[in-house]
Design a protein around this motif. Structure first.
Motif, short mmCIF file in Angstrom:
data_model
loop_
_atom_site.label_atom_id
_atom_site.label_comp_id
_atom_site.label_asym_id
_atom_site.label_seq_id
_atom_site.Cartn_x
_atom_site.Cartn_y
_atom_site.Cartn_z
N LEU A 1 0.83 -1.20 0.00
CA LEU A 1 0.00 0.00 0.00
C LEU A 1 0.86 1.26 0.00
O LEU A 1 0.55 2.25 -0.67
N ALA A 2 1.95 1.22 0.77
CA ALA A 2 2.85 2.38 0.78
C ALA A 2 3.48 2.59 -0.59
O ALA A 2 3.67 3.74 -1.02
N ARG A 3 3.78 1.53 -1.29
CA ARG A 3 4.34 1.67 -2.64
C ARG A 3 3.31 2.27 -3.58
O ARG A 3 3.62 3.13 -4.39
N SER A 4 2.06 1.81 -3.49
CA SER A 4 1.01 2.38 -4.32
C SER A 4 0.82 3.86 -4.02
O SER A 4 0.61 4.67 -4.93
N ALA A 5 0.88 4.21 -2.74
CA ALA A 5 0.71 5.62 -2.38
C ALA A 5 1.87 6.49 -2.84
O ALA A 5 1.71 7.69 -3.05
N ALA A 6 3.05 5.87 -3.00
CA ALA A 6 4.23 6.65 -3.40
C ALA A 6 4.25 6.96 -4.89
O ALA A 6 5.07 7.78 -5.33
N ALA A 7 3.38 6.33 -5.67
CA ALA A 7 3.33 6.62 -7.11
C ALA A 7 2.59 7.94 -7.32
O ALA A 7 1.45 8.10 -6.88
N LEU A 8 3.24 8.89 -7.98
CA LEU A 8 2.71 10.25 -8.09
C LEU A 8 2.69 10.71 -9.53
O LEU A 8 3.47 10.26 -10.36
N THR A 9 1.78 11.64 -9.79
CA THR A 9 1.81 12.36 -11.06
C THR A 9 2.87 13.46 -10.94
O THR A 9 3.28 13.83 -9.83
#
Length: 725
Positions: free
Chosen positions: A207-215
């Motif tokens: 989940l932390a990895r998914s949250a770290a993906a940014l535009t």
């Protein structure tokens, strides 16, 4: 599991109300946006348009509540615009049954396929279809239908504007995800004190990895505390396991074990402090005892060899976590000087990352428009025979059309309630569909009774009905995470008051709503029974996929010892992420299979649990070896190359055997280890880890060695493909 027990469990799940952390400010913001849209519509256009526009604002607010790392304003805009388009097109064909039914079938089929892109998009698409069935009955002319559609889109604009103007905990979801990952690491460190081989759930890290993906726009405004800590948490986990495990660390008793327990407790305290700092945006407050535990002289006097290296590396990584969380002096002075003293600067862990283990480079997230090709590819991937998503799309399409025909045939009026209820409760898996159907009917009864009592006693007018509708919507936003029963009760009351605002009396909506909601729920449940997408028959395929992914991960780790540097060095981080995805896929499939009223004829529940335990151990051994990966200038271990090749081919052949209901054979791995024993091994961790890999593979074979007859397979190509359910 029998059908009776499955129905009992899903009923209990649907009626359950959980204690969750409420978010009153976000609920208040959604209700305020709904109130603004309803007020403007009532003032300018009248009750009918206000009722239609309210659905747009209501649905747009729900879209911002979905679990997604995307910008909330964009979700609100997309939800309002798509609902407006659906309503206008639906109205154009609504008066002609032979035109509307194909449109309804197409719309619901596409909404079902949208689940391939994730639950957020699936929920928004399904809700838009359900809302369309209600809103197309409100306009009377094409011009009014266009006005309704425009006001629905306007509702999305209002909710998006409120999210921008009144943000609640900006970056709060990302902070929580990262803090949860660090807190999970802290809990893992404490559990390792008592159980050196304790399991670790990778879900928080994923989940932390998914949250770290940014535009790119998000990356420019991301808080400094969210930079880099996730990658450090990823690297801490194998070091913690290596420090605690007796196979590659210290004995289970004695002063060395006591020292390791002290270091693990201190690591847990430091990680907890960093998690609190990141979650709340405050300086790091580390207990003095945790810092003192990492004094280098004490550690060096007690530990030696691989345990000492692991302790030193752990101290360095914890220092970097504290620096990232904020509130630490940049120099090696002050209260954190003992923690800095543990840093082995020869490793250079903060300023570089080992090739193949994943650095701190940002994860790119496409914008909402650029996401469309990704969604299309995901939908095309699931548009294949046997796909659970395709089966769901087929079911929801058939149920929506048949429910619409049944609702219109019954002498109740408002026949759209049946297909609307069915579309709202149907999900790709059995347990959610059945539990939501029960919750929707129970919540509808409660909401209708309460709303009817208020209408009968107070006889509210247009303005009061609108205010009551907004109040019910606000309660739904507040309670939606506590359970489906409470949320559906609020939704039922909201719709009764909203339609009452539009001039429809309670006796025109309540009786048929109750009956047709029951009809829609029964259709949804019956469709899954007649055309299921059981997860149980696919368990062997999921287990085989997990084995292949873990084999690639172990191969990449072992390959590092053979080739510590160079372009041929395998990518450990990418292999680990694939293994985690396969692990989570197995866990989700196994959890769904436990609630299904079917059993697997070739894989008992005990065999599945034992096989999963063996694969957990396989991943753990590979992780322990990853914690001691050699530096780029280390001496290569040529025998590791042969073992890596044997692991890759053996795990692929073993996965094929699992799919074909045969017992895997690990002869190539055993032969590679026998050849290795004739050569010198520079580090006991390497050879011991390789032997443990073979032991765990043997445990997997023992778990799958049952008396079930093997399945006949015509060709290897067919055996590798997806098995029919």
């Amino acid at each position: 599991m029998s059908w009776f027990r499955a129905l009992k469990d899903t009923t209990r799940s649907g009626l359950k109300v959980e204690r969750k952390r409420l978010e009153p400010l976000i609920a208040l913001r959604g209700a305020a946006g709904l109130a603004i849209v309803v007020s403007i519509s009532l003032t300018l256009f009248g009750p009918a348009v206000a009722a239609g526009s309210a659905f747009g604002a209501y649905q747009a607010a729900i879209a911002t509540f979905q679990r997604s790392w995307r910008p909330r304003p964009e979700l609100a805009l997309a939800s309002g615009a798509s609902l407006g388009v659906s309503t206008f097109i639906g109205y154009l064909t609504g008066s002609h049954l032979f035109l509307f039914l194909p449109l309804l079938a197409l719309w619901t089929f596409l909404a079902g396929l949208a689940w391939a892109a994730g639950p957020t998009i699936g929920i928004i698409a399904s809700s838009n279809v359900a809302m369309m069935l209600v809103t197309i009955t409100l306009p009377t002319t094409i011009l009014e239908a266009a006005g309704h559609a425009a006001m629905m889109a306007f509702g999305g604009v209002v909710q998006a504007a409120l999210v921008i103007l009144f943000p609640v905990r900006r970056w709060g979801a990302q902070r929580d995800a990262l803090a949860d990952a660090l807190a999970a690491e802290a809990d893992y460190a404490r559990r390792l004190r008592h159980d050196p081989v304790a399991p670790f759930d990778p879900q928080p890290l994923m989940l932390a990895r998914s949250a770290a993906a940014l535009t790119p726009r998000q990356a420019r405004t991301r808080p400094a505390q969210l930079h880099g800590a996730r990658g450090l948490a990823e690297r801490i986990r194998p070091v913690l396991a290596s420090l605690a495990d007796p196979a590659v660390g210290v004995p289970e008793d004695g002063p060395e074990r006591a020292r390791v327990r002290e270091l693990l407790a201190a690591a847990g305290s430091i990680l907890d402090a960093a998690a609190r700092a990141i979650r709340h945006g405050t300086p790091v407050d580390i207990p003095a005892g945790a810092i003192a535990a990492f004094r280098t002289p004490d550690t060096g006097a007690i530990l030696s060899g691989p345990p000492h290296r692991a302790a030193t590396r752990l101290g360095s990584l914890l220092r970097d976590v504290v620096e990232t969380a904020g509130g630490v002096e940049p120099a090696h002075t002050g209260p954190l000087a003992p923690l800095y003293a543990t840093a082995d600067w020869a490793h250079g862990l903060r300023h570089r990352s080992r090739p193949g283990t994943g650095g701190q480079s940002g994860l790119q997230r496409p914008s909402l428009l650029r996401l469309l090709p990704v969604v299309v590819r995901a939908v095309r991937k699931e548009a294949r025979p046997g796909s659970p998503v395709l089966r769901h799309a087929t079911r929801v399409c058939a149920v929506a059309v048949s429910g619409y025909l049944i609702g219109n045939a019954l002498p109740l009026g408002h026949g759209y309630w049946a297909p609307m209820s069915a579309v709202m409760v149907m999900r790709p898996d059995f347990s959610q569909t059945y539990s939501r159907a029960v919750a929707r009917f129970g919540g509808t009864l409660v909401g209708v009774v309460l709303a009817t009592a208020v209408v009968q006693l107070a006889n509210p007018g247009t303005e009061l009905s609108a205010a009551l509708a907004v109040l019910c919507a606000g309660l739904m936003y507040l309670l939606m995470r506590t359970g489906q029963l409470a949320a559906q009760a609020c939704v039922a009351s909201y719709v009764v008051f909203l339609l009452g605002m539009g001039g429809q009396t309670w006796d025109q909506t309540v009786p048929e709503r109750v009956v047709l909601t029951l009809v829609g729920g029964l259709l949804a449940m019956l469709s899954y029974a007649l055309y299921p997408a059981w997860e149980t028959p696919r368990l062997r395929t999921k287990l085989a996929d997990w084995l292949v992914a873990l084999g690639e991960y172990a191969t990449a780790v072992v390959g590092h010892y053979a080739r510590p540097a160079g372009p041929a060095c395998p990518d450990v981080r990418a292999a680990l992420l694939r293994a985690r995805d396969a692990h989570i896929a197995w866990e989700e499939a196994a959890a769904r299979a436990k609630t299904e009223p079917v059993r697997h004829r070739g894989l008992s529940r005990a065999a599945a649990d034992d096989a999963a335990h063996a694969l957990h151990r396989l991943g753990r051994v590979a992780m322990l070896m990853e914690a001691h990966l050699p530096e780029r200038d280390a001496t290569p271990v040529p025998a590791a190359a042969a073992l890596a090749d044997a692991l890759r081919s053996a795990t692929r052949d073993g996965a094929r055997a699992v799919r074909e209901r045969r017992v895997p054979d690990w002869k190539p791995v055993r032969e590679a280890l026998d050849a290795w024993d004739g050569e010198g091994v520079p580090d006991r961790v390497v050879r011991r880890g390789a032997g443990m890999l073979l032991d765990t593979l043997g445990e997997l074979s023992d778990a799958l060695d049952t008396d079930e007859p093997p399945m006949t397979v015509k060709s290897p190509e067919k055996a590798d493909g997806p098995r029919p359910s």
